[in-house]
Design an enzyme around this catalytic site. Structure first.
Site, PDB file in Angstrom:
ATOM      1  N   TYR A 148      19.374  -5.007   8.347  1.00 27.41           N
ATOM      2  CA  TYR A 148      17.934  -4.742   8.220  1.00 27.41           C
ATOM      3  C   TYR A 148      17.563  -3.467   8.983  1.00 27.41           C
ATOM      4  O   TYR A 148      16.987  -2.546   8.402  1.00 27.41           O
ATOM      5  CB  TYR A 148      17.159  -5.946   8.764  1.00 27.41           C
ATOM      6  N   TYR A 162      12.398  13.131   0.957  1.00 32.61           N
ATOM      7  CA  TYR A 162      11.527  13.348  -0.215  1.00 32.61           C
ATOM      8  C   TYR A 162      10.306  14.172   0.178  1.00 32.61           C
ATOM      9  O   TYR A 162       9.787  14.940  -0.623  1.00 32.61           O
ATOM     10  CB  TYR A 162      11.127  12.009  -0.866  1.00 32.61           C
TER      11      TYR A 162
END
Ligand code: UDP
Length: 314
Positions: A148, A162
């Site tokens: 996780y 991005y």
């Protein structure tokens, strides 16, 4: 009409978020995508028939094809409770890596504004207290929580690339422990475990000696913060902690829940899970300044509402 995509929208926080968006953002369409791994259709019962709401059962590990323009994306999808993400460890790694990539590609193609819910777990077992967004963390990269923690750290990195490469309008929100109605009784997290145990007169299970700390944020406060982080322009490109800075030991939380439920339960002590963080408390000065946000609901108030919900679900 603008369209908002919510991944993980049938889950605990996601369903409260979808409901709030439908209520507040009257001229927006909300598309909820969820694989129902831990999410439940029942969490959406207030909005499932609403004309502006659409549910799609889909696992974001596979590319998602949507018709029409997407303007905003809240990317929440992931297992989030330690017992669940450890049971589905590889799936959790893939959801946050490949899944996040698939959702970022939708954002890029649509020039959509993108928010990812990351986690306080990126700080691991923190050596800095309280945790500020600038802290790099203390994470075991191969331990039982790494499926996780490291997956979310990868996801954060991908989101920032991005932004850098495609100038995508992104924000990373690090959520600290959150609780409230719709936490599943078998979720495994501390508040749902303790309430379920207390109202069923079962022993309350403290892991370790209960001196470890957490800071608990009520879900309605969290949802308000997420919405602000999405729609306030200056949150663009930022990493922001959201959580309640009031810190409690786990023992204190157990005693409070026992008192509020008037439970006859005994408190028992079990082995502390591996790599369990010793303390955790957000520094929320950035959220205060940037979003004019801070939690309004104190632990006692929030617990009473959660306890009532658990009793009605029984
Ligand atoms: N915990 C506990 N009893 C339980 C469940 C959890 O004492 O029945 C402890 C757990 O060891 C941790 C804290 O409560 O120290 C919070 O655990 P949770 O799983 O809710 O989330 P975490 O903050 O560890 O991700």
């Amino acid at each position: 009409m603008k369209t908002i995509l919510v991944t993980g929208g049938a889950g605990f926080i996601g369903s409260h978020l979808c409901e709030a968006l439908i209520k507040i953002k009257k001229n927006y369409k909300v598309i909820c995508v969820d694989n129902l791994g831990t999410g439940k259709i029942n969490n959406l019962k207030e909005i499932i028939k609403h004309k502006n709401f659409k549910f799609i059962k889909h696992d974001i590990i596979k590319p998602l094809r949507l018709k029409g323009k997407i303007d905003y994306i809240f990317h929440l999808a992931s297992y989030a409770s330690p017992p669940y993400y450890q049971k589905h460890s590889i799936h959790t790694l893939m959801t946050n890596s490949l899944g996040t990539y698939n959702i970022l590609e939708i954002a890029r193609k649509n020039k959509a504004r993108f928010l990812i819910t990351s986690t306080s777990e990126v700080y691991g077992d923190p050596k800095e207290h309280p945790q500020k967004e600038t802290y790099w963390g203390n994470v075991n990269p191969t331990g039982v929580r790494s499926c996780y923690d490291e997956a979310k750290r990868f996801a954060e990195s991908l989101v920032m690339e991005y932004k850098r490469k495609f100038n995508l309008d992104v924000r990373i929100i690090r959520i600290f422990n959150t609780y409230g109605p719709r936490l599943q009784k078998d979720d495994g997290r501390v508040i749902s475990n303790f309430i379920y145990q207390a109202i069923n007169d079962l022993p309350i299970t403290i892991y370790g000696d209960g001196s470890q700390t957490r800071s608990f944020c009520f879900v309605s406060d969290m949802v308000k913060g997420l919405i602000k982080a999405m729609f306030i322009k200056k949150a663009g490109g930022q990493i922001i902690n959201l959580g309640n800075p009031k810190e409690f030991t786990i023992k204190k939380a157990a005693l409070l829940i026992k008192k509020l439920t008037r439970a006859k339960s005994k408190i028992i002590y079990k082995k502390l899970p591996e790599d369990d963080p010793v303390k955790r408390k957000p520094d929320i000065s950035k959220a205060k300044k940037l979003l004019n946000w801070e939690p309004q609901i104190n632990l006692q108030e929030g617990l009473l509402e959660t306890i009532n919900w658990f009793k009605n679900e029984k």
